[in-house]
Design a protein around this motif. Sequence first.
Motif, PDB file in Angstrom:
ATOM      1  N   ASN A 165     -12.910 -46.308  19.983  1.00  0.00           N
ATOM      2  CA  ASN A 165     -11.725 -45.965  20.769  1.00  0.00           C
ATOM      3  C   ASN A 165     -11.705 -46.684  22.117  1.00  0.00           C
ATOM      4  O   ASN A 165     -10.623 -47.033  22.612  1.00  0.00           O
ATOM      5  N   THR A 166     -12.866 -46.929  22.697  1.00  0.00           N
ATOM      6  CA  THR A 166     -12.897 -47.702  23.942  1.00  0.00           C
ATOM      7  C   THR A 166     -12.413 -49.124  23.692  1.00  0.00           C
ATOM      8  O   THR A 166     -11.624 -49.668  24.482  1.00  0.00           O
ATOM      9  N   GLU A 182     -16.343 -42.964  19.838  1.00  0.00           N
ATOM     10  CA  GLU A 182     -15.985 -43.255  21.221  1.00  0.00           C
ATOM     11  C   GLU A 182     -16.007 -44.750  21.535  1.00  0.00           C
ATOM     12  O   GLU A 182     -15.142 -45.238  22.273  1.00  0.00           O
ATOM     13  N   LEU A 183     -16.962 -45.466  20.989  1.00  0.00           N
ATOM     14  CA  LEU A 183     -17.033 -46.904  21.250  1.00  0.00           C
ATOM     15  C   LEU A 183     -15.847 -47.634  20.615  1.00  0.00           C
ATOM     16  O   LEU A 183     -15.245 -48.507  21.240  1.00  0.00           O
ATOM     17  N   LEU A 187      -6.364 -43.059  25.419  1.00  0.00           N
ATOM     18  CA  LEU A 187      -7.053 -42.432  26.539  1.00  0.00           C
ATOM     19  C   LEU A 187      -7.196 -40.929  26.310  1.00  0.00           C
ATOM     20  O   LEU A 187      -8.254 -40.340  26.564  1.00  0.00           O
ATOM     21  N   LEU A 190      -8.724 -48.992  23.274  1.00  0.00           N
ATOM     22  CA  LEU A 190      -8.082 -48.816  24.573  1.00  0.00           C
ATOM     23  C   LEU A 190      -7.952 -50.159  25.295  1.00  0.00           C
ATOM     24  O   LEU A 190      -6.892 -50.480  25.836  1.00  0.00           O
ATOM     25  N   LEU A 236      -9.967 -40.312  23.850  1.00  0.00           N
ATOM     26  CA  LEU A 236     -11.276 -40.395  24.495  1.00  0.00           C
ATOM     27  C   LEU A 236     -11.564 -39.158  25.343  1.00  0.00           C
ATOM     28  O   LEU A 236     -12.687 -38.650  25.348  1.00  0.00           O
ATOM     29  N   THR A 290     -14.666 -36.511  24.649  1.00  0.00           N
ATOM     30  CA  THR A 290     -15.735 -36.371  25.643  1.00  0.00           C
ATOM     31  C   THR A 290     -15.623 -35.076  26.441  1.00  0.00           C
ATOM     32  O   THR A 290     -16.365 -34.875  27.401  1.00  0.00           O
TER      33      THR A 290
END
Length: 108
Positions: free
Chosen positions: A27-28, A24-25, A71, A31, A74, A78
């Motif tokens: 991919n953030t 997730e980090l 997006l 993004l 993510l 999540t």
Amino acid sequence: MTINEAQETVDQWIKTTGIRYFNELTNTAILMEEVGEVARIMARQYGEQSFKKSDEAVNLADEMADVMFVLICLANQTGINLTEALAKNLEKKSIRDADRHRNNEKLK
């Protein structure tokens, strides 16, 4: 393609072609990079910055699709259903901003 279909399609692509989701980090961070690429094009195409030689082949639609892809990744990671999230967000905005924009002198 609906938003739900897009989430399913991206999930299948990740599981087959992409092997697995980046965390997730990561991919953030990706993004933010992709949003920056959209901002770069917008600043040059609609703002006052000029295009560089290396910017000649940019494609705004493709860059926006990159933002959507990450997006969606993510959201999938999540457990967020983007269709439901968008519907709730629009409902919130409709209540909160029912008269706000109509009464904004700057928009008249």
